[in-house]
Design a protein around this motif. Structure first.
Motif, PDB file in Angstrom:
ATOM      1  N   ASP A   1       6.582 -15.637  12.386  1.00 23.76           N
ATOM      2  CA  ASP A   1       6.205 -15.843  10.986  1.00 23.76           C
ATOM      3  C   ASP A   1       5.173 -14.823  10.521  1.00 23.76           C
ATOM      4  OD1 ASP A   1       6.699 -17.126   8.643  1.00 23.76           O
ATOM      5  OD2 ASP A   1       5.107 -18.617   8.926  1.00 23.76           O
ATOM      6  N   GLN A   2       5.355 -13.604  10.948  1.00 26.93           N
ATOM      7  CA  GLN A   2       4.434 -12.537  10.565  1.00 26.93           C
ATOM      8  C   GLN A   2       5.059 -11.768   9.388  1.00 26.93           C
ATOM      9  OE1 GLN A   2       1.477 -11.999  12.108  1.00 26.93           O
ATOM     10  NE2 GLN A   2       1.793 -13.687  13.543  1.00 26.93           N
ATOM     11  N   ALA A   3       4.958 -12.320   8.207  1.00 27.52           N
ATOM     12  CA  ALA A   3       5.580 -11.718   7.026  1.00 27.52           C
ATOM     13  C   ALA A   3       4.957 -10.365   6.715  1.00 27.52           C
ATOM     14  CB  ALA A   3       5.456 -12.655   5.825  1.00 27.52           C
ATOM     15  N   ASP A   4       3.659 -10.275   6.920  1.00 28.53           N
ATOM     16  CA  ASP A   4       3.044  -8.989   6.620  1.00 28.53           C
ATOM     17  C   ASP A   4       3.499  -7.910   7.598  1.00 28.53           C
ATOM     18  OD1 ASP A   4       1.930 -10.308   8.658  1.00 28.53           O
ATOM     19  OD2 ASP A   4      -0.139  -9.708   8.240  1.00 28.53           O
ATOM     20  N   SER A   5       3.696  -8.364   8.846  1.00 27.18           N
ATOM     21  CA  SER A   5       4.232  -7.393   9.810  1.00 27.18           C
ATOM     22  C   SER A   5       5.640  -6.955   9.411  1.00 27.18           C
ATOM     23  CB  SER A   5       4.282  -8.016  11.210  1.00 27.18           C
ATOM     24  OG  SER A   5       2.985  -8.311  11.645  1.00 27.18           O
ATOM     25  N   ALA A   6       6.403  -7.929   8.974  1.00 26.93           N
ATOM     26  CA  ALA A   6       7.757  -7.591   8.526  1.00 26.93           C
ATOM     27  C   ALA A   6       7.699  -6.659   7.321  1.00 26.93           C
ATOM     28  CB  ALA A   6       8.524  -8.867   8.177  1.00 26.93           C
ATOM     29  N   SER A   7       6.799  -6.944   6.407  1.00 25.77           N
ATOM     30  CA  SER A   7       6.680  -6.063   5.233  1.00 25.77           C
ATOM     31  C   SER A   7       6.266  -4.660   5.662  1.00 25.77           C
ATOM     32  CB  SER A   7       5.644  -6.641   4.263  1.00 25.77           C
ATOM     33  OG  SER A   7       6.107  -7.865   3.760  1.00 25.77           O
ATOM     34  N   SER A   8       5.319  -4.622   6.607  1.00 26.00           N
ATOM     35  CA  SER A   8       4.910  -3.302   7.099  1.00 26.00           C
ATOM     36  C   SER A   8       6.088  -2.563   7.716  1.00 26.00           C
ATOM     37  CB  SER A   8       3.792  -3.477   8.140  1.00 26.00           C
ATOM     38  OG  SER A   8       2.679  -4.100   7.562  1.00 26.00           O
ATOM     39  N   LEU A   9       6.872  -3.350   8.445  1.00 24.17           N
ATOM     40  CA  LEU A   9       8.051  -2.735   9.060  1.00 24.17           C
ATOM     41  C   LEU A   9       8.995  -2.176   7.999  1.00 24.17           C
ATOM     42  CD1 LEU A   9       8.961  -2.485  12.014  1.00 24.17           C
ATOM     43  CD2 LEU A   9      10.387  -4.495  11.643  1.00 24.17           C
ATOM     44  N   LEU A  10       9.206  -2.958   6.947  1.00 21.98           N
ATOM     45  CA  LEU A  10      10.118  -2.492   5.893  1.00 21.98           C
ATOM     46  C   LEU A  10       9.518  -1.322   5.127  1.00 21.98           C
ATOM     47  CD1 LEU A  10      11.545  -5.861   4.477  1.00 21.98           C
ATOM     48  CD2 LEU A  10      12.539  -4.317   6.147  1.00 21.98           C
ATOM     49  N   GLN A  11       8.202  -1.297   5.078  1.00 24.33           N
ATOM     50  CA  GLN A  11       7.571  -0.188   4.345  1.00 24.33           C
ATOM     51  C   GLN A  11       7.843   1.159   5.020  1.00 24.33           C
ATOM     52  OE1 GLN A  11       6.057  -0.200   1.363  1.00 24.33           O
ATOM     53  NE2 GLN A  11       6.676  -2.376   1.281  1.00 24.33           N
ATOM     54  N   SER A  12       8.218   1.075   6.296  1.00 21.97           N
ATOM     55  CA  SER A  12       8.540   2.332   6.973  1.00 21.97           C
ATOM     56  C   SER A  12       9.778   2.998   6.351  1.00 21.97           C
ATOM     57  CB  SER A  12       8.796   2.060   8.455  1.00 21.97           C
ATOM     58  OG  SER A  12       9.941   1.237   8.600  1.00 21.97           O
ATOM     59  N   LEU A  13      10.525   2.241   5.574  1.00 19.97           N
ATOM     60  CA  LEU A  13      11.715   2.806   4.918  1.00 19.97           C
ATOM     61  C   LEU A  13      11.366   3.783   3.808  1.00 19.97           C
ATOM     62  CD1 LEU A  13      13.909  -0.417   4.736  1.00 19.97           C
ATOM     63  CD2 LEU A  13      14.190   1.514   6.256  1.00 19.97           C
ATOM     64  N   GLN A  14      10.087   3.829   3.507  1.00 20.64           N
ATOM     65  CA  GLN A  14       9.685   4.830   2.502  1.00 20.64           C
ATOM     66  C   GLN A  14      10.034   6.243   2.969  1.00 20.64           C
ATOM     67  OE1 GLN A  14       5.502   4.069   1.896  1.00 20.64           O
ATOM     68  NE2 GLN A  14       5.879   2.596   0.248  1.00 20.64           N
ATOM     69  N   GLN A  15      10.103   6.369   4.291  1.00 23.65           N
ATOM     70  CA  GLN A  15      10.451   7.688   4.828  1.00 23.65           C
ATOM     71  C   GLN A  15      11.937   8.003   4.637  1.00 23.65           C
ATOM     72  OE1 GLN A  15       7.939   9.536   5.870  1.00 23.65           O
ATOM     73  NE2 GLN A  15       6.609   7.774   5.374  1.00 23.65           N
ATOM     74  N   SER A  16      12.652   6.993   4.232  1.00 23.13           N
ATOM     75  CA  SER A  16      14.088   7.199   3.997  1.00 23.13           C
ATOM     76  C   SER A  16      14.347   7.126   2.498  1.00 23.13           C
ATOM     77  CB  SER A  16      14.928   6.122   4.713  1.00 23.13           C
ATOM     78  OG  SER A  16      14.700   6.176   6.090  1.00 23.13           O
ATOM     79  N   PRO A  17      14.420   8.266   1.861  1.00 24.00           N
ATOM     80  CA  PRO A  17      14.558   8.244   0.386  1.00 24.00           C
ATOM     81  C   PRO A  17      15.910   7.664  -0.064  1.00 24.00           C
ATOM     82  CG  PRO A  17      14.802  10.473   1.248  1.00 24.00           C
ATOM     83  CD  PRO A  17      14.378   9.622   2.407  1.00 24.00           C
ATOM     84  N   ASP A  18      16.853   7.609   0.842  1.00 25.54           N
ATOM     85  CA  ASP A  18      18.165   7.097   0.432  1.00 25.54           C
ATOM     86  C   ASP A  18      18.168   5.572   0.355  1.00 25.54           C
ATOM     87  OD1 ASP A  18      18.926   9.698   0.474  1.00 25.54           O
ATOM     88  OD2 ASP A  18      20.045   9.578   2.361  1.00 25.54           O
TER      89      ASP A  18
END
Lengths: 531, 182
Positions: free
Chosen positions: A63-80
């Motif tokens: 239940d680490q939503a912030d960790s999950a959000s951080s993980l998804l934020q790594s997609l910023q490196q993928s402009p597509d």
């Protein structure tokens, strides 16, 4: 339709082959590029989704939503990546756990989301988040397809540009190649045209470096050799023909003169032969006359001798005084008898001479006159009696005694003498009896004559040339072969009539004669009156 | 579903640490213990059960919670067995014998306080040692449960974890905070 030159055909052939090859190569390449882009995108998105889902499992589990959000934020490196969202599955419900992207994530229903979705320039992928094979949530990943499509378009443009450049290069190469390949043919064509224009067959095409073309050009030159030789021969022949033409007229003149000379000789020979035949006929006639006259003259001579003896005996008895009355009467009776014998035989001889004279004169003079046909035919038969007496040969004349003609009796004499002698010599050869029948009927403007004999007929081999000269079946026995020829000419030329061999009798011959009547024809009644 | 229940128990529990009541805390602990065991790549185990040991479990509440929650569950295809160890009731030799069977050792009391220095000499190094939030000593654990900002956070002792030779799921690494002795 405009005809395309061979060079253009070769050029366009090369270009089309190159174009076709390029199309065959490029189309799979383009299809492969497109396919590869999509496969790469899908593979990339799937792997990225899988990694994110796996990496999100712990965050979701703890239940680490912030960790999950951080993980998804790594997609910023993928402009597509347009959007990403994690849904946590709790009690059959899918709760939004974490999200990435400017827009609010949609509500999902994994049951209706089996395959990836491509729509509106977006690629959407839903990946389950699992832990120990238990689905604990889902990761939604939306990718922007525009960069891929732009790359695809750029790739297409690059490939098409390459193709265009390749086509231009292929065209240039095709042009060079067609010119290079066809240069020997152009040279050959130039040589051919030159030969056609100048008729100079001594020209030759230059050999090519290419072995195959060299063979072809060598063959062409060989053909020119043959043509040149043939042409030379033809020219020689033409020259000979020209020279021959120059002397031909002279030769024709010479040959014509020779032929005319030969023809004259032939005519002379023929005339001589005809004349000899006629003279022979006359000779035969004379021989027959001599034979016929010899008997009565001989009898008359015997009677004269006897008369001379009686006269001398009577004179002796008168001188001796031994002449009695009865003796005188007996001498007178014997003298009268002798005188009568002499008279009768001389009359017979005179009659025969008269007849023979008429025939002989007619045969020699050939002058037209009036005569009775039956009487004349009888004279002819009489003149041929010596021949007729060699066997039991009968001549029957079926002619009106009053039939009088104005014509050439000598020709008639020759005609019937000829026909009868032919029957005797050829028709009755080998047989000691035969019958000849001559019929005469007066037709309007024509005298129709039919001559029959019951001999052995005419050899079929000589029938087609029966009227030709020198045709005989009895050359071994001295036949000249001019009998029928003279006969035919007498009838057709002298009398202007015709004679035909009619094959309507089972045995022997039948000649049908049609002789036109002359103007001075004298009919039967008139003759009868005169008679 | 034990895990679902644990998670539901955590839902809405981001408030202050004091807000957690004891029962829910036990449930959260049970969930963390069980799930942490799932995020470890265990070597081949020679036993017929997967044993989770609770060191310092006095009231047996956590033991009961775990036993109920893992009743139908397996880890590494092995049924889960919960063993509560009270260091005060066992001799060192007995405790050492029991500890050798443990795969997960949940430290509910500080070993230093109990004088369990033997933990440092355990012959079985591949034991996942998890320290409860109330344990202050960080010398014996590889994973620490820590209360922060009203919720439980995970801390990994990288050195200890590396020494144990255990491989944890990278997902766990992504949510856990790193702690080194230095």
């Amino acid at each position: 339709m405009k005809k395309v030159s061979f060079q253009h055909k070769v050029f366009w052939g090369f270009v089309l082959v190159a174009l076709l090859s390029l199309v065959l190569v490029v189309l799979p390449v383009l299809w492969n590029i497109s396919n590869q882009f999509q496969l790469q995108l899908e593979a990339y998105n799937r792997s990225q989704s899988k990694v994110l889902a796996d990496m999100s499992a712990a965050a979701m589990m703890f239940d680490q939503a912030d960790s999950a959000s951080s993980l998804l934020q790594s997609l910023q490196q993928s402009p597509d990546i347009l959007r990403a969202a994690l849904y946590k599955t709790e009690g059959g419900q899918h709760r939004l756990f974490a999200a990435f992207g400017p827009e609010a994530p949609p509500v999902i229903d994994p049951a209706n989301f089996v395959h990836p979705v491509r729509q509106q320039g977006m690629y959407r992928l839903l990946t389950p988040v699992t832990l120990d094979d238990n689905v604990i949530g889902y990761l939604l990943l939306d990718s922007n397809l525009q960069p891929m499509e732009q790359k695809l378009t750029q790739s297409y443009a690059l490939v098409l540009t390459t193709v265009l450049i390749a086509i231009v290069l292929a065209s240039w190469l095709a042009l060079r190649l067609s010119r290079t390949l066809l240069q020997p043919l152009s040279d050959l064509r130039a040589v051919t045209s030159s030969i056609a224009d100048t008729k100079d067959y001594s020209r030759r095409a230059q050999l090519s470096d290419d072995p195959e073309l060299a063979i072809f050009i060598r063959s062409f030159n060989s053909m020119l050799d043959v043509i040149q030789q043939f042409n030379q021969l033809q020219q020689d022949k033409e020259q000979q023909i020209l020279e021959l033409n120059k002397t031909l007229e002279q030769k024709v003149t010479e040959r014509t003169a020779q032929l005319e000379h030969s023809l004259n000789d032939l005519k002379n020979t023929q005339s001589a032969l005809v004349e000899r035949e006629r003279l022979a006929s006359l000779g035969g006639l004379v021989a027959g006359v001599a034979h016929e006259i010899n008997t009565p003259v001989g009898v008359a001579m015997t009677a004269v001798t006897h008369l001379t003896y009686l006269t001398q005996h009577l004179n002796d008895e008168m001188q001796d005084g031994t002449l009695s009355k009865s003796g005188l009467l007996r001498h007178i009776a014997e003298l009268n008898e002798s005188a009568l014998i002499i008279q009768k035989n001389l009359e017979r001889a005179a009659e025969q001479i008269r007849s023979f004279k008429m025939v002989a004169i007619d045969q020699s003079t050939e002058e037209a006159r009036e005569f009775y046909l039956l009487e004349y035919l009888q004279s002819i038969v009489l003149s041929l009696r010596p021949q007729l007496k060699k066997g039991d040969y009968q001549v029957k004349l079926d002619v009106d005694p009053g039939l009088q003609l104005y014509s050439f009796p000598g020709i008639y004499s020759q005609i019937f003498t000829n026909l009868i002698m032919n029957s005797l010599i050829h028709g009755f050869a080998g047989q000691n009896q035969g019958e000849i029948r001559i019929e005469a009927q007066l037709q309007p403007n024509f005298l129709q004559l039919n001559y029959y004999d019951n001999g052995k007929g005419i050899d079929p081999k000589i029938k087609p040339k029966l009227w030709d000269p020198f045709v005989t079946s009895n050359r071994q026995q001295g036949g000249s072969g001019l009998g029928t020829y003279i006969l035919y000419n007498l009838i057709t030329q002298a009398l202007k009539g015709r004679i035909d061999l009619v094959e309507d009798v089972p045995k022997g011959v039948h000649f049908a004669l049609l002789i036109p009547l002359t103007d001075r024809k004298i009919g039967v009644d008139q003759h009868n009156d005169l008679a | 579903m034990l895990l679902a229940g644990f998670c539901l128990a955590l839902t809405g529990k981001t408030a202050a640490e004091s807000a957690l009541d004891q029962q829910k805390f036990i449930g959260v602990q049970a969930a963390y213990i069980f799930n942490l065991a799932r995020f470890v790549q265990w070597p081949a185990l020679g036993s017929s059960t997967f044993q989770i040991c609770l060191l310092g479990e006095l009231q047996q509440k956590l033991t009961t919670q775990l036993q109920q929650g893992t009743k139908d569950k397996t880890i590494q295809s092995l049924p889960v067995q919960i063993l509560a160890i009270d260091p005060a009731l066992l001799s060192q030799a007995e405790a050492e014998q029991q500890l050798q069977q443990c795969r997960v050792l949940y430290l509910m009391v500080d070993p230093a306080e109990t004088g369990w220095a033997l933990l440092a000499q355990l012959k079985q190094p591949q034991i996942l040692r998890i320290a409860a939030p109330q344990v202050t000593s960080q010398h014996f654990s590889q994973v620490d449960l820590v209360f922060e900002q009203g919720r439980i956070l995970l801390y990994l002792n990288s050195d200890s974890l590396q020494q144990s030779g255990l491989q944890v799921n990278p997902a766990l690494l992504s949510i856990a905070r790193q702690r080194t002795k230095s």
